[in-house]
Design a protein around this motif. Structure first.
Motif, mmCIF file in Angstrom:
data_model
loop_
_atom_site.group_PDB
_atom_site.id
_atom_site.type_symbol
_atom_site.label_atom_id
_atom_site.label_comp_id
_atom_site.label_asym_id
_atom_site.label_seq_id
_atom_site.Cartn_x
_atom_site.Cartn_y
_atom_site.Cartn_z
ATOM 1 N N HIS A 1 7.780 3.913 1.851
ATOM 2 C CA HIS A 1 8.009 3.673 3.323
ATOM 3 C C HIS A 1 7.645 2.481 3.991
ATOM 4 O O HIS A 1 8.463 1.797 4.898
ATOM 5 C CB HIS A 1 7.124 4.800 4.219
ATOM 6 C CG HIS A 1 7.341 6.178 4.029
ATOM 7 N ND1 HIS A 1 8.518 6.955 4.272
ATOM 8 C CD2 HIS A 1 6.612 7.020 3.341
ATOM 9 C CE1 HIS A 1 8.501 7.984 3.887
ATOM 10 N NE2 HIS A 1 7.349 8.365 3.252
ATOM 11 N N ILE B 1 0.702 -1.179 0.134
ATOM 12 C CA ILE B 1 -0.021 -0.014 -0.094
ATOM 13 C C ILE B 1 0.627 1.342 -0.079
ATOM 14 O O ILE B 1 0.341 2.178 -0.405
ATOM 15 C CB ILE B 1 -0.936 0.061 1.310
ATOM 16 C CG1 ILE B 1 -0.351 -0.102 2.317
ATOM 17 C CG2 ILE B 1 -2.112 -0.997 0.899
ATOM 18 C CD1 ILE B 1 -1.155 0.140 3.748
ATOM 19 N N GLU B 2 2.027 1.232 0.617
ATOM 20 C CA GLU B 2 2.957 2.430 0.538
ATOM 21 C C GLU B 2 4.288 1.845 0.526
ATOM 22 O O GLU B 2 5.284 1.783 1.210
ATOM 23 C CB GLU B 2 2.551 3.110 1.815
ATOM 24 C CG GLU B 2 3.028 4.934 1.726
ATOM 25 C CD GLU B 2 4.181 5.246 0.767
ATOM 26 O OE1 GLU B 2 3.827 5.438 -0.452
ATOM 27 O OE2 GLU B 2 5.293 5.064 1.016
ATOM 28 N N PRO B 3 4.623 1.671 -1.051
ATOM 29 C CA PRO B 3 5.685 0.979 -1.305
ATOM 30 C C PRO B 3 7.097 1.568 -0.653
ATOM 31 O O PRO B 3 8.017 1.054 -0.217
ATOM 32 C CB PRO B 3 5.861 0.973 -2.868
ATOM 33 C CG PRO B 3 5.042 1.788 -3.191
ATOM 34 C CD PRO B 3 3.833 2.097 -2.125
ATOM 35 N N ARG C 1 -3.867 9.836 10.159
ATOM 36 C CA ARG C 1 -2.930 8.672 10.591
ATOM 37 C C ARG C 1 -2.450 8.145 9.303
ATOM 38 O O ARG C 1 -3.155 7.583 8.776
ATOM 39 C CB ARG C 1 -3.286 7.866 11.652
ATOM 40 C CG ARG C 1 -2.568 6.856 12.286
ATOM 41 C CD ARG C 1 -3.305 6.144 13.340
ATOM 42 N NE ARG C 1 -4.097 6.907 14.236
ATOM 43 C CZ ARG C 1 -3.335 7.564 15.335
ATOM 44 N NH1 ARG C 1 -2.161 7.325 15.420
ATOM 45 N NH2 ARG C 1 -4.091 8.291 15.998
ATOM 46 N N PRO C 2 -1.025 7.812 9.180
ATOM 47 C CA PRO C 2 -0.539 7.155 8.050
ATOM 48 C C PRO C 2 -0.990 5.750 8.237
ATOM 49 O O PRO C 2 -0.833 5.087 9.391
ATOM 50 C CB PRO C 2 0.641 7.371 7.943
ATOM 51 C CG PRO C 2 1.169 7.786 9.459
ATOM 52 C CD PRO C 2 0.072 8.441 10.049
ATOM 53 N N TRP D 1 4.894 1.595 -10.749
ATOM 54 C CA TRP D 1 5.118 2.460 -9.505
ATOM 55 C C TRP D 1 5.628 1.913 -8.375
ATOM 56 O O TRP D 1 6.496 2.259 -7.522
ATOM 57 C CB TRP D 1 3.411 2.965 -9.384
ATOM 58 C CG TRP D 1 3.543 3.842 -8.061
ATOM 59 C CD1 TRP D 1 4.085 5.099 -7.942
ATOM 60 C CD2 TRP D 1 2.887 3.304 -6.992
ATOM 61 N NE1 TRP D 1 3.675 5.577 -6.779
ATOM 62 C CE2 TRP D 1 2.883 4.606 -6.082
ATOM 63 C CE3 TRP D 1 1.976 2.515 -6.271
ATOM 64 C CZ2 TRP D 1 2.248 4.423 -4.618
ATOM 65 C CZ3 TRP D 1 1.528 2.266 -5.303
ATOM 66 C CH2 TRP D 1 1.583 3.391 -4.127
ATOM 67 N N ILE E 1 6.694 5.861 9.140
ATOM 68 C CA ILE E 1 7.838 6.482 8.444
ATOM 69 C C ILE E 1 9.137 6.435 9.071
ATOM 70 O O ILE E 1 9.105 6.416 10.321
ATOM 71 C CB ILE E 1 7.236 7.998 8.208
ATOM 72 C CG1 ILE E 1 5.999 7.968 7.077
ATOM 73 C CG2 ILE E 1 8.496 8.885 7.649
ATOM 74 C CD1 ILE E 1 5.359 9.121 7.105
ATOM 75 N N GLY E 2 10.086 5.723 8.588
ATOM 76 C CA GLY E 2 11.274 5.511 9.222
ATOM 77 C C GLY E 2 12.380 6.593 9.130
ATOM 78 O O GLY E 2 12.067 7.538 8.367
ATOM 79 N N ASP E 3 13.262 6.383 9.886
ATOM 80 C CA ASP E 3 14.199 7.534 9.988
ATOM 81 C C ASP E 3 15.761 6.976 9.709
ATOM 82 O O ASP E 3 16.219 6.536 11.294
ATOM 83 C CB ASP E 3 14.171 8.344 11.354
ATOM 84 C CG ASP E 3 15.171 9.492 11.276
ATOM 85 O OD1 ASP E 3 16.028 9.686 10.438
ATOM 86 O OD2 ASP E 3 14.944 10.332 12.225
#
Lengths: 87, 699
Positions: free
Chosen positions: B76, B72-74, B206-207, B115, B211-213
């Motif tokens: 992140h 769904i969110e490639p 809210r995602p 994508w 999301i990583g850092d």
């Protein structure tokens, strides 16, 4: 007619925002603004010049384009058209 | 019936989920534990397996999946997948030095899949490159069954000293629990939870993925390794799926101890988190240390130096319970074992109907034309084409350990600094073969990954796997899973590569259109090369070298023969007899030779009828059959006789089938309709075809 459409793509409000957090922590707070500034969010800003009959159409074209081409993903991003201006 | 409060219910529900508990797969995966090896210091019981490679060094490695978030969110999804597997390796007390990313997508003809792939690669680049760990040695496959459910598996390899290995468990009563990193709501989106605590409005903010850092991860890696060096860290565990609940209960459960924690001490990133939220948040970049009380100051000093948020949140007890307080009020009190050892479910399995893929007969007269077309189309196909577009995005050199670059080697070969040794790592899976026969396909994946590792001269020593399937509640899917595990167990036994850990990802299917992914066990094999200067790449080096085909072209996988062949290749490379080596993999011998030529910019002439085979096969079959247990190697003229003699001693069929040259032409001589004929390929043409697929599709 040509229109200028300004868009902002940022992480959803409750999502993390590592770039903004780092700017806040390492620059703003270390630089002496800890009491004044409590948050920094970073994002992406795109300005399109688009041919359309009226401003609403210009807005629609840009929204569809960004959605269809996956310039943002609604699952993580908040997409805002911040300004539409006739050129 | 016990009455659990909301926090306890949340903790139990998280720990008893398929993701954390392996409740469907554990009864089947048990079979792996029968394979033992002296090299494996810590096996299936911990977060990642620990393998002794000698000279006081150990290698820790593991593979995991991050399929659902990546679909769904490639970007992140892939990035945080890498973040997770890095933590799994780090928490054993070693430095992560290598990432591998096995990927599966639907056809690139579809824009959605393009994508997905671009964003997944982007996410890997973002996280992998920024955290200072090289990415290489992965694999990629395309199949329409991955159209809506792409697979993003992530593997990480770490190296460290044997004395620094830390178990993911608490040690002494009274030890302090130090939580590093901040906790937020970003990892909470359970369905049950959403309806109860958060309003729908806030849910929209809210995602659905985290999301990583990566830069924060790099700091966490350095701080963790420095903390371990002090000798005060008695155990540590990363916070991933199941968050603080999982880390505390598993660390306590494994040691038969208890823990007491105080939630008001947990460093928070947002205000007003409820105890429920803190216990199940899956915020990234966090680690839980179990520290001897005397080491509190030393550890604090290090964490301060790295500017990390941390707090001592509790201590180890002898009660065997996870006791959670918030501002002095008890909010949860559960036996650690209830959380860390959940019950299993015995699923039913049933064998599906025989599966086949259509094959067409070929006629001798058409062979030269067919071969010409086939080699081009194979080189262009997504499953074989040059991975250059992918690996040039990755930093595959950071850390100065990379010995063989990805343009001349499909295997990650890394030197172990401070020793003469190197390790070789390769991930592999073949979903089509596994779909046709889960047992053979999965056993074949182990064999093939071992072959890759052996082709550079490394002895395969251990295996980790990621099992990607549809819903385990579907008896046919569960049969696929059980059969593939049986196949992998049998292969690992014979090939002497015990399984040291891994991951199972179920429910990879599309509810809307009912498409279930092809069963996809992905295998990672670790190999050890005693002398790093002996590593051999696949590219032809010189003209006038002999090209030798090793192993028979024969349809079925024979594990004993595989083992003998692999051992022999490792010995040949150890004797420095080979100049190039490649396993015959996808596309058979024809594609292998083409890759050796292209990567070395050296041409070759091959006599097809000389290719060893048991059965009567025509030229087309000899070139493109994907039989197991075969290698293509090259050697200088002077060494050829010794190699052939050695293969005879080992009773493994081998024959000189051609020679390298400088003609800029790859030529195949065959016996077509009783006349000798030569099929010629212009080398630059082959190279262009091989390299253009991904750039032309993905730009």
């Amino acid at each position: 007619m040509k229109f200028l459409v300004e868009t902002i793509i940022e992480n959803l409000p409750l999502a993390r925002n590592p770039e903004g957090e780092t700017i806040l922590r390492e620059l703003v707070h270390r630089g002496g603004y800890k009491d004044l500034v409590s948050d920094v969010r970073s994002g992406k800003y795109l300005r399109f010049t688009v041919e359309a009959d009226h401003s609403n159409e210009a807005k629609e074209i840009i929204f569809d384009l960004c959605n269809k081409l996956r310039i943002f993903n609604p699952i993580v991003h908040k997409f805002t058209i911040s300004k539409v201006e006739k050129l | 019936m016990n009455n659990f409060n909301e926090v306890e219910e949340g903790m139990i529900s998280v720990m008893h989920s398929e993701h954390c508990s392996y409740k469907s797969s554990r009864p089947i995966l048990k079979a792996f534990s029968q394979i033992k090896s002296k090299r494996v210091l810590i096996g299936l019981e911990q977060d990642a397996g620990v393998v002794d490679i000698g000279d006081g060094y150990v290698v820790v490695f593991k593979i995991e999946s991050h399929n659902h978030p990546s679909s769904i969110e490639p970007f992140h999804g892939a990035a945080t997948g890498i973040g997770g597997i890095i933590r799994d390796i780090l928490c054993m007390g070693v430095r992560p030095i290598l990432l591998l990313d096995p990927l599966r997508f639907g056809s690139l003809e579809k824009p959605h899949n393009r994508w997905l792939m671009k964003e997944v690669v982007g996410g890997i680049v973002n996280y992998g490159n920024c955290s200072g760990i090289p990415t290489l040695g992965g694999d990629i496959e395309f199949d329409e069954s991955f159209d809506t459910n792409c697979l993003v598996n992530v593997a990480c390899v770490g190296v460290g000293k044997v004395e620094n290995i830390k178990p993911s468990q608490v040690k002494d009563v009274g030890d302090l629990l130090i939580l590093v990193g901040t906790t937020g709501r970003d990892g909470i989106h359970g369905v049950t939870f959403a309806s109860r605590v958060i309003t729908e409005e806030s849910e929209a903010d809210r995602p659905a993925v985290q999301i990583g850092d990566p830069f924060a991860k790099k700091v966490l890696i350095e701080a963790t390794l420095e903390a371990i060096e002090t000798g005060f860290v008695n155990g540590l565990k990363d916070l991933g799926g199941g968050g603080l609940t999982c880390a505390t209960s598993e660390m306590a459960g494994a040691a038969e101890k208890g823990v007491e924690i105080h939630l008001e001490k947990v460093p928070l990133r947002e205000e007003n988190l409820s105890p429920y939220e803190i216990m199940i948040s899956e915020s990234q970049e966090r680690m839980l240390f179990c520290v001897a009380p005397s080491g509190k100051e030393a550890i604090s000093k290090i964490l301060d130096k790295y500017n990390l948020s941390y707090a001592c949140i509790g201590h180890v007890t002898d009660t065997g319970r996870v006791l959670v307080f918030n501002n002095g009020t008890k909010v949860a009190d559960l036996p650690a074992k209830l959380l860390s050892d959940p019950p299993v479910i015995h699923r039913t399995s049933s064998k599906p109907k025989i599966r086949e893929i259509s094959t067409s007969n070929v006629y001798a007269a058409d062979l030269p034309i067919l071969i010409e077309k086939k080699l081009y189309s194979l080189l262009e196909s997504g499953n074989i084409a040059s991975r250059r577009w992918i690996y040039t995005h990755y930093d595959h050199e950071v850390g100065v350990r990379t010995i063989l670059k990805p343009n001349v080697c499909d295997v990650a070969v890394l030197r172990i600094l401070g020793t003469k040794k190197a390790i070789a790592v390769k991930s592999f899976g073949n979903s089509v073969q596994t779909y046709l026969s889960p047992y053979d396909g999965a056993a074949g994946a182990v064999a093939e990954a071992c072959r890759y590792v052996a082709s550079v001269g490394a002895k395969p020593v251990a295996m980790s796997n990621c099992c990607n399937y549809g819903s385990p509640e579907n008896p046919e899917v569960f049969w696929e899973f059980s059969e593939s595990v049986r196949g992998m167990v049998d292969a690992c036994k014979v090939l002497d590569t015990p399984c040291t850990g891994g991951n199972v990802s179920f429910y990879n299917e599309d509810e809307e259109n009912g498409i279930i992914i092809k069963p996809s066990p992905v295998v990672v094999i670790l190999g050890v090369l005693e002398d790093q200067t002996k590593a051999v790449s696949m590219n032809f080096k010189n003209p006038d070298d002999s090209i030798i085909a090793i192993g028979n072209t024969v349809t079925r996988l024979d594990l004993q023969r595989e083992k003998k062949t692999i051992d022999m290749i490792v010995e040949l490379i150890d004797k420095r007899l080979l100049t190039a080596s490649i396993p015959c993999s996808r596309g058979g011998l024809g594609v292998s030779v083409a890759k050796m030529c292209i990567s070395g910019d050296v041409s070759a002439l091959i006599r097809i009828p000389l290719i060893p085979s048991y059965d009567h096969m025509n030229e087309y079959e000899l070139l493109f059959d994907e039989s197991h247990s075969r290698f293509m190697v090259s050697a200088s003229e002077d060494n050829t006789a010794e190699i052939i003699k050695f293969t005879k001693q080992k009773e493994i069929p081998a024959r000189i089938i051609g020679k390298t040259n400088n003609s800029q032409e790859l030529a195949f001589v065959g016996n077509f309709s009783n006349t000798l004929d030569t099929i010629r390929f212009h080398l630059p043409d082959l190279k262009e075809k091989w390299e253009k697929t991904f750039p032309s599709m993905l730009g």
